[in-house]
Design an enzyme around this catalytic site. Structure first.
Site, PDB file in Angstrom:
ATOM      1  N   ASP A 117       0.841  -1.190   0.000  1.00 14.77           N
ATOM      2  CA  ASP A 117       0.000   0.000   0.000  1.00 14.77           C
ATOM      3  C   ASP A 117       0.880   1.245   0.000  1.00 14.77           C
ATOM      4  O   ASP A 117       1.855   1.341   0.754  1.00 14.77           O
ATOM      5  CB  ASP A 117      -0.909   0.006   1.225  1.00 14.77           C
ATOM      6  CG  ASP A 117      -1.973   1.089   1.140  1.00 14.77           C
ATOM      7  OD1 ASP A 117      -3.006   0.834   0.497  1.00 14.77           O
ATOM      8  OD2 ASP A 117      -1.767   2.176   1.717  1.00 14.77           O
ATOM      9  N   ASN A 125      -2.911  12.998  -3.703  1.00 17.57           N
ATOM     10  CA  ASN A 125      -4.010  13.422  -4.566  1.00 17.57           C
ATOM     11  C   ASN A 125      -4.548  14.791  -4.165  1.00 17.57           C
ATOM     12  O   ASN A 125      -4.829  15.636  -5.021  1.00 17.57           O
ATOM     13  CB  ASN A 125      -5.144  12.389  -4.518  1.00 17.57           C
ATOM     14  CG  ASN A 125      -4.860  11.187  -5.390  1.00 17.57           C
ATOM     15  OD1 ASN A 125      -4.135  11.268  -6.370  1.00 17.57           O
ATOM     16  ND2 ASN A 125      -5.436  10.047  -5.038  1.00 17.57           N
ATOM     17  N   HIS A 130      -4.993  14.506  -8.979  1.00 16.54           N
ATOM     18  CA  HIS A 130      -5.123  13.086  -9.315  1.00 16.54           C
ATOM     19  C   HIS A 130      -4.215  12.667 -10.463  1.00 16.54           C
ATOM     20  O   HIS A 130      -3.874  11.482 -10.575  1.00 16.54           O
ATOM     21  CB  HIS A 130      -6.588  12.767  -9.649  1.00 16.54           C
ATOM     22  CG  HIS A 130      -7.494  12.824  -8.468  1.00 16.54           C
ATOM     23  ND1 HIS A 130      -7.679  11.750  -7.612  1.00 16.54           N
ATOM     24  CD2 HIS A 130      -8.269  13.824  -7.974  1.00 16.54           C
ATOM     25  CE1 HIS A 130      -8.522  12.081  -6.655  1.00 16.54           C
ATOM     26  NE2 HIS A 130      -8.905  13.343  -6.845  1.00 16.54           N
ATOM     27  N   ASP A 134      -1.925   9.438 -10.314  1.00 17.21           N
ATOM     28  CA  ASP A 134      -1.841   8.377 -11.319  1.00 17.21           C
ATOM     29  C   ASP A 134      -0.384   8.078 -11.680  1.00 17.21           C
ATOM     30  O   ASP A 134       0.000   6.906 -11.856  1.00 17.21           O
ATOM     31  CB  ASP A 134      -2.622   8.771 -12.572  1.00 17.21           C
ATOM     32  CG  ASP A 134      -4.125   8.796 -12.332  1.00 17.21           C
ATOM     33  OD1 ASP A 134      -4.565   8.224 -11.315  1.00 17.21           O
ATOM     34  OD2 ASP A 134      -4.843   9.396 -13.158  1.00 17.21           O
ATOM     35  N   GLU A 160      -4.764   2.442  -4.311  1.00 15.77           N
ATOM     36  CA  GLU A 160      -3.303   2.437  -4.196  1.00 15.77           C
ATOM     37  C   GLU A 160      -2.767   1.145  -3.609  1.00 15.77           C
ATOM     38  O   GLU A 160      -1.599   1.075  -3.200  1.00 15.77           O
ATOM     39  CB  GLU A 160      -2.847   3.622  -3.334  1.00 15.77           C
ATOM     40  CG  GLU A 160      -3.167   3.501  -1.867  1.00 15.77           C
ATOM     41  CD  GLU A 160      -4.553   3.980  -1.496  1.00 15.77           C
ATOM     42  OE1 GLU A 160      -4.783   4.246  -0.310  1.00 15.77           O
ATOM     43  OE2 GLU A 160      -5.415   4.081  -2.387  1.00 15.77           O
TER      44      GLU A 160
END
Length: 328
Positions: A117, A125, A130, A134, A160
Protein backbone atom coordinates in the site's frame (compact mmCIF):
# COMPACT_ATOMS: atom_id res chain seq x y z
CA UNK A 1 -6.37 -21.73 -32.86
CA UNK A 2 -6.33 -19.91 -36.21
CA UNK A 3 -5.06 -16.37 -35.46
CA UNK A 4 -4.10 -13.55 -37.82
CA UNK A 5 -2.93 -10.23 -36.35
CA UNK A 6 -1.03 -8.35 -39.10
CA UNK A 7 -1.77 -7.32 -42.68
CA UNK A 8 1.33 -9.16 -43.84
CA UNK A 9 -0.15 -12.38 -42.54
CA UNK A 10 -3.37 -11.61 -44.42
CA UNK A 11 -1.57 -11.12 -47.76
CA UNK A 12 0.59 -14.20 -47.32
CA UNK A 13 -2.39 -16.37 -46.55
CA UNK A 14 -4.30 -14.86 -49.49
CA UNK A 15 -1.40 -15.70 -51.84
CA UNK A 16 -1.31 -19.30 -50.60
CA UNK A 17 -5.06 -19.65 -51.03
CA UNK A 18 -4.90 -18.18 -54.55
CA UNK A 19 -2.12 -20.57 -55.50
CA UNK A 20 -4.15 -23.58 -54.42
CA UNK A 21 -7.25 -22.17 -56.13
CA UNK A 22 -5.34 -21.99 -59.43
CA UNK A 23 -3.42 -25.27 -59.18
CA UNK A 24 -6.38 -27.46 -58.36
CA UNK A 25 -8.37 -26.87 -61.62
CA UNK A 26 -5.20 -26.80 -63.74
CA UNK A 27 -4.07 -30.16 -62.39
CA UNK A 28 -7.59 -31.50 -62.81
CA UNK A 29 -7.45 -30.80 -66.55
CA UNK A 30 -3.79 -31.81 -66.86
CA UNK A 31 -4.27 -35.27 -65.39
CA UNK A 32 -6.26 -36.66 -68.39
CA UNK A 33 -3.72 -35.10 -70.74
CA UNK A 34 -1.06 -37.34 -69.21
CA UNK A 35 -3.10 -40.43 -70.15
CA UNK A 36 -4.57 -39.46 -73.51
CA UNK A 37 -1.56 -37.58 -74.86
CA UNK A 38 -1.81 -35.31 -77.89
CA UNK A 39 -5.38 -36.37 -78.63
CA UNK A 40 -6.47 -34.49 -75.51
CA UNK A 41 -4.22 -31.44 -76.11
CA UNK A 42 -6.80 -29.37 -78.00
CA UNK A 43 -9.41 -29.69 -75.27
CA UNK A 44 -6.75 -29.07 -72.61
CA UNK A 45 -5.50 -25.90 -74.31
CA UNK A 46 -9.03 -24.50 -74.44
CA UNK A 47 -10.05 -25.43 -70.87
CA UNK A 48 -6.85 -24.75 -68.95
CA UNK A 49 -6.84 -20.98 -69.39
CA UNK A 50 -10.34 -20.33 -68.01
CA UNK A 51 -9.65 -22.84 -65.24
CA UNK A 52 -6.58 -20.84 -64.21
CA UNK A 53 -7.77 -17.30 -64.85
CA UNK A 54 -11.12 -17.51 -63.03
CA UNK A 55 -9.65 -18.44 -59.58
CA UNK A 56 -6.71 -16.12 -60.25
CA UNK A 57 -9.04 -13.13 -60.35
CA UNK A 58 -11.65 -14.28 -57.83
CA UNK A 59 -9.60 -15.95 -55.10
CA UNK A 60 -7.43 -13.00 -53.94
CA UNK A 61 -10.20 -10.49 -53.10
CA UNK A 62 -12.42 -13.13 -51.52
CA UNK A 63 -9.51 -14.52 -49.48
CA UNK A 64 -8.43 -11.03 -48.36
CA UNK A 65 -11.96 -10.11 -47.23
CA UNK A 66 -12.39 -13.32 -45.24
CA UNK A 67 -8.90 -13.14 -43.73
CA UNK A 68 -9.45 -9.51 -42.72
CA UNK A 69 -12.56 -10.63 -40.83
CA UNK A 70 -10.47 -13.24 -38.99
CA UNK A 71 -7.84 -10.59 -38.24
CA UNK A 72 -10.37 -8.20 -36.75
CA UNK A 73 -11.86 -10.97 -34.68
CA UNK A 74 -8.42 -11.92 -33.32
CA UNK A 75 -7.58 -8.30 -32.48
CA UNK A 76 -10.92 -7.89 -30.70
CA UNK A 77 -10.30 -10.99 -28.62
CA UNK A 78 -6.83 -9.70 -27.74
CA UNK A 79 -8.28 -6.38 -26.57
CA UNK A 80 -10.89 -8.06 -24.42
CA UNK A 81 -8.29 -10.43 -23.00
CA UNK A 82 -5.95 -7.52 -22.25
CA UNK A 83 -8.77 -5.63 -20.57
CA UNK A 84 -9.50 -8.64 -18.38
CA UNK A 85 -5.87 -9.43 -17.56
CA UNK A 86 -4.16 -6.07 -17.22
CA UNK A 87 -4.91 -2.87 -15.35
CA UNK A 88 -5.36 -0.01 -17.81
CA UNK A 89 -3.44 2.53 -15.73
CA UNK A 90 -0.47 0.60 -14.34
CA UNK A 91 -0.14 -2.34 -16.72
CA UNK A 92 -0.04 -4.93 -13.94
CA UNK A 93 -2.57 -7.73 -13.56
CA UNK A 94 -6.14 -6.93 -12.61
CA UNK A 95 -7.52 -8.11 -9.28
CA UNK A 96 -9.67 -10.86 -10.80
CA UNK A 97 -6.90 -12.30 -12.94
CA UNK A 98 -4.31 -12.03 -10.15
CA UNK A 99 -6.47 -13.93 -7.67
CA UNK A 100 -7.30 -16.61 -10.22
CA UNK A 101 -3.65 -17.23 -11.12
CA UNK A 102 -2.65 -17.06 -7.45
CA UNK A 103 -5.04 -19.88 -6.56
CA UNK A 104 -3.49 -22.01 -9.30
CA UNK A 105 0.05 -21.30 -8.10
CA UNK A 106 -0.74 -21.97 -4.44
CA UNK A 107 -2.36 -25.29 -5.33
CA UNK A 108 0.69 -26.24 -7.40
CA UNK A 109 3.51 -25.32 -5.04
CA UNK A 110 2.65 -22.76 -2.37
CA UNK A 111 4.34 -19.41 -1.97
CA UNK A 112 3.94 -16.08 -0.20
CA UNK A 113 1.55 -13.18 -0.69
CA UNK A 114 2.49 -9.51 -0.29
CA UNK A 115 -0.02 -6.73 0.36
CA UNK A 116 1.52 -3.40 -0.70
CA UNK A 117 0.00 0.00 0.00
CA UNK A 118 1.30 3.46 -0.95
CA UNK A 119 1.85 5.64 2.12
CA UNK A 120 -0.10 8.93 2.43
CA UNK A 121 -1.55 8.51 -1.06
CA UNK A 122 -4.65 10.55 -0.30
CA UNK A 123 -2.45 13.48 0.66
CA UNK A 124 -0.69 13.22 -2.72
CA UNK A 125 -4.01 13.42 -4.57
CA UNK A 126 -5.26 16.28 -2.41
CA UNK A 127 -2.03 18.28 -2.67
CA UNK A 128 -0.81 17.67 -6.22
CA UNK A 129 -3.92 16.42 -8.03
CA UNK A 130 -5.12 13.09 -9.31
CA UNK A 131 -2.92 13.24 -12.40
CA UNK A 132 0.17 13.19 -10.17
CA UNK A 133 -1.46 10.42 -8.14
CA UNK A 134 -1.84 8.38 -11.32
CA UNK A 135 1.84 8.91 -12.10
CA UNK A 136 2.68 7.77 -8.57
CA UNK A 137 0.75 4.54 -9.14
CA UNK A 138 2.58 3.99 -12.43
CA UNK A 139 5.91 4.50 -10.66
CA UNK A 140 4.92 2.03 -7.96
CA UNK A 141 4.04 -0.60 -10.57
CA UNK A 142 7.35 0.06 -12.35
CA UNK A 143 9.30 -0.39 -9.12
CA UNK A 144 7.50 -3.66 -8.40
CA UNK A 145 8.46 -5.02 -11.82
CA UNK A 146 12.08 -4.00 -11.30
CA UNK A 147 12.48 -5.25 -7.74
CA UNK A 148 10.74 -8.61 -8.08
CA UNK A 149 11.53 -11.68 -10.14
CA UNK A 150 9.86 -12.49 -13.43
CA UNK A 151 7.96 -15.36 -11.81
CA UNK A 152 6.18 -12.98 -9.41
CA UNK A 153 2.52 -12.27 -10.12
CA UNK A 154 1.95 -8.52 -9.66
CA UNK A 155 -1.55 -7.09 -9.60
CA UNK A 156 -3.53 -4.06 -8.52
CA UNK A 157 -6.14 -4.90 -5.90
CA UNK A 158 -7.78 -1.49 -5.97
CA UNK A 159 -6.88 2.15 -5.45
CA UNK A 160 -3.30 2.44 -4.20
CA UNK A 161 -3.18 -1.17 -2.96
CA UNK A 162 -1.23 -3.83 -4.86
CA UNK A 163 -0.85 -7.56 -4.38
CA UNK A 164 2.07 -9.81 -5.26
CA UNK A 165 2.30 -13.60 -5.22
CA UNK A 166 5.79 -15.07 -4.96
CA UNK A 167 5.47 -18.69 -6.13
CA UNK A 168 7.34 -21.18 -3.93
CA UNK A 169 8.78 -18.49 -1.65
CA UNK A 170 9.34 -19.11 2.06
CA UNK A 171 9.21 -16.49 4.79
CA UNK A 172 12.87 -15.44 4.43
CA UNK A 173 12.68 -15.00 0.65
CA UNK A 174 9.38 -13.13 0.89
CA UNK A 175 10.77 -10.75 3.52
CA UNK A 176 13.88 -10.08 1.40
CA UNK A 177 11.75 -9.36 -1.67
CA UNK A 178 9.53 -6.98 0.32
CA UNK A 179 12.54 -5.16 1.73
CA UNK A 180 13.93 -4.81 -1.79
CA UNK A 181 10.68 -3.15 -2.90
CA UNK A 182 10.78 -0.69 0.02
CA UNK A 183 14.42 0.16 -0.65
CA UNK A 184 13.91 0.72 -4.37
CA UNK A 185 10.87 2.90 -3.71
CA UNK A 186 12.93 5.16 -1.46
CA UNK A 187 15.61 5.58 -4.12
CA UNK A 188 13.44 5.95 -7.25
CA UNK A 189 10.15 7.49 -6.12
CA UNK A 190 11.46 10.67 -4.54
CA UNK A 191 10.41 12.87 -7.47
CA UNK A 192 7.29 12.09 -9.49
CA UNK A 193 6.05 14.25 -12.36
CA UNK A 194 8.36 17.05 -11.27
CA UNK A 195 7.09 17.08 -7.67
CA UNK A 196 9.12 16.19 -4.59
CA UNK A 197 6.88 13.54 -3.10
CA UNK A 198 9.14 10.92 -1.50
CA UNK A 199 6.66 8.12 -2.08
CA UNK A 200 7.11 5.07 0.17
CA UNK A 201 5.17 1.85 0.68
CA UNK A 202 4.12 -0.34 3.58
CA UNK A 203 4.07 -4.09 3.01
CA UNK A 204 2.39 -6.98 4.82
CA UNK A 205 3.61 -10.50 4.08
CA UNK A 206 2.03 -13.89 4.73
CA UNK A 207 3.40 -17.32 3.78
CA UNK A 208 1.06 -20.00 2.46
CA UNK A 209 0.25 -22.87 4.80
CA UNK A 210 -0.90 -26.18 3.21
CA UNK A 211 -4.68 -26.40 3.27
CA UNK A 212 -5.16 -22.66 3.71
CA UNK A 213 -7.26 -20.69 1.22
CA UNK A 214 -6.05 -17.64 -0.66
CA UNK A 215 -8.61 -15.50 1.15
CA UNK A 216 -7.17 -16.51 4.53
CA UNK A 217 -3.61 -15.77 3.37
CA UNK A 218 -4.68 -12.34 2.13
CA UNK A 219 -6.40 -11.64 5.44
CA UNK A 220 -3.20 -12.45 7.33
CA UNK A 221 -1.16 -10.30 4.94
CA UNK A 222 -3.65 -7.46 5.34
CA UNK A 223 -3.33 -7.67 9.14
CA UNK A 224 0.45 -7.47 8.77
CA UNK A 225 0.04 -4.47 6.45
CA UNK A 226 -2.10 -2.75 9.08
CA UNK A 227 0.63 -3.40 11.62
CA UNK A 228 3.22 -1.84 9.29
CA UNK A 229 1.01 1.23 8.88
CA UNK A 230 0.39 1.54 12.60
CA UNK A 231 4.07 1.27 13.54
CA UNK A 232 5.31 4.06 11.28
CA UNK A 233 4.89 3.07 7.58
CA UNK A 234 7.70 2.53 5.07
CA UNK A 235 8.41 -0.92 6.46
CA UNK A 236 7.68 -4.64 6.15
CA UNK A 237 5.70 -6.75 8.63
CA UNK A 238 5.46 -10.52 8.33
CA UNK A 239 2.39 -12.37 9.59
CA UNK A 240 3.01 -15.10 12.15
CA UNK A 241 2.46 -18.65 10.96
CA UNK A 242 -0.66 -20.31 12.31
CA UNK A 243 -0.65 -23.65 14.14
CA UNK A 244 -3.26 -25.35 11.99
CA UNK A 245 -5.77 -24.55 9.29
CA UNK A 246 -8.28 -27.29 8.65
CA UNK A 247 -8.67 -28.34 12.29
CA UNK A 248 -7.34 -25.69 14.68
CA UNK A 249 -5.58 -27.12 17.71
CA UNK A 250 -4.43 -25.53 20.95
CA UNK A 251 -1.00 -26.29 22.39
CA UNK A 252 -1.21 -27.00 26.12
CA UNK A 253 1.43 -28.10 28.62
CA UNK A 254 1.17 -31.22 30.72
CA UNK A 255 0.72 -29.70 34.20
CA UNK A 256 0.77 -32.94 36.14
CA UNK A 257 3.97 -31.81 37.88
CA UNK A 258 5.98 -34.82 36.76
CA UNK A 259 9.36 -34.16 35.25
CA UNK A 260 9.86 -35.21 31.66
CA UNK A 261 12.19 -38.01 30.74
CA UNK A 262 15.76 -37.03 31.39
CA UNK A 263 14.97 -35.32 34.73
CA UNK A 264 14.32 -31.83 33.38
CA UNK A 265 11.13 -30.56 34.98
CA UNK A 266 10.98 -27.58 32.64
CA UNK A 267 10.96 -29.82 29.58
CA UNK A 268 7.33 -30.75 29.95
CA UNK A 269 5.53 -32.79 27.40
CA UNK A 270 3.42 -30.80 24.94
CA UNK A 271 0.15 -32.27 23.84
CA UNK A 272 -2.37 -31.08 21.30
CA UNK A 273 -6.07 -31.08 21.92
CA UNK A 274 -8.97 -29.72 19.97
CA UNK A 275 -10.50 -26.57 21.43
CA UNK A 276 -13.77 -27.04 23.31
CA UNK A 277 -16.73 -24.68 23.19
CA UNK A 278 -16.47 -21.69 25.51
CA UNK A 279 -19.49 -22.68 27.59
CA UNK A 280 -18.15 -26.21 28.12
CA UNK A 281 -14.73 -24.86 29.13
CA UNK A 282 -16.32 -22.50 31.68
CA UNK A 283 -18.36 -25.34 33.23
CA UNK A 284 -15.27 -27.53 33.54
CA UNK A 285 -13.23 -24.74 35.13
CA UNK A 286 -15.99 -24.00 37.70
CA UNK A 287 -16.31 -27.68 38.53
CA UNK A 288 -12.54 -28.04 38.90
CA UNK A 289 -12.39 -24.98 41.19
CA UNK A 290 -15.12 -26.39 43.45
CA UNK A 291 -13.33 -29.73 43.70
CA UNK A 292 -10.03 -28.06 44.64
CA UNK A 293 -11.73 -25.94 47.33
CA UNK A 294 -13.38 -29.04 48.82
CA UNK A 295 -10.07 -30.92 48.84
CA UNK A 296 -8.30 -27.97 50.51
CA UNK A 297 -11.00 -27.68 53.19
CA UNK A 298 -10.81 -31.41 53.99
CA UNK A 299 -7.04 -31.40 54.20
CA UNK A 300 -6.70 -28.47 56.67
CA UNK A 301 -7.55 -29.10 60.38
CA UNK A 302 -10.32 -27.02 61.88
CA UNK A 303 -8.84 -24.17 64.02
CA UNK A 304 -10.24 -21.05 65.55
CA UNK A 305 -8.41 -17.96 64.46
CA UNK A 306 -8.14 -15.47 67.32
CA UNK A 307 -8.31 -11.82 66.54
CA UNK A 308 -5.01 -11.28 68.33
CA UNK A 309 -3.42 -13.54 65.82
CA UNK A 310 -4.58 -11.40 62.97
CA UNK A 311 -2.17 -8.54 62.25
CA UNK A 312 -3.69 -5.13 62.69
CA UNK A 313 -6.61 -6.35 64.78
CA UNK A 314 -7.42 -5.90 68.55
CA UNK A 315 -9.34 -8.21 70.87
CA UNK A 316 -11.09 -6.87 74.16
CA UNK A 317 -10.32 -8.22 77.67
CA UNK A 318 -12.41 -10.95 79.31
CA UNK A 319 -15.75 -9.78 80.66
CA UNK A 320 -15.94 -6.75 78.43
CA UNK A 321 -18.37 -6.33 75.69
CA UNK A 322 -16.81 -7.45 72.53
CA UNK A 323 -17.46 -4.89 69.88
CA UNK A 324 -16.64 -5.36 66.26
CA UNK A 325 -12.90 -5.65 65.58
CA UNK A 326 -11.22 -2.35 64.90
CA UNK A 327 -8.18 -1.85 62.74
CA UNK A 328 -5.24 0.03 64.16
Amino acid sequence: MFEIRTRRQVYRMAAVITLFAVLIPVLTFALPFAFFGKAYFGFFAIAVFPAALIPLFLAPPIAIIILQMFRRQTLTIDKVDEYIRYDALTGVLTRTYLLGKSREQLAAGGGAFLMIDADHFKAINDTHGHDVGDEALKKLAEVLRKALTTEALIGRLGGEEFGVLLPGANQARAAMAAEAVCSLMRSEAGTIAGHEIGLTVSIGCAVHIPGQTLERIMKRADAALYQAKRTGRDRVCVAEAEVSVQEPEAVVADTAGKPARGGDRNNRRLTRQRPQPVAEQADQQNHLGQERQAEAAAALPARRVLLDEVPGMQCPADGEDQPEPVRR
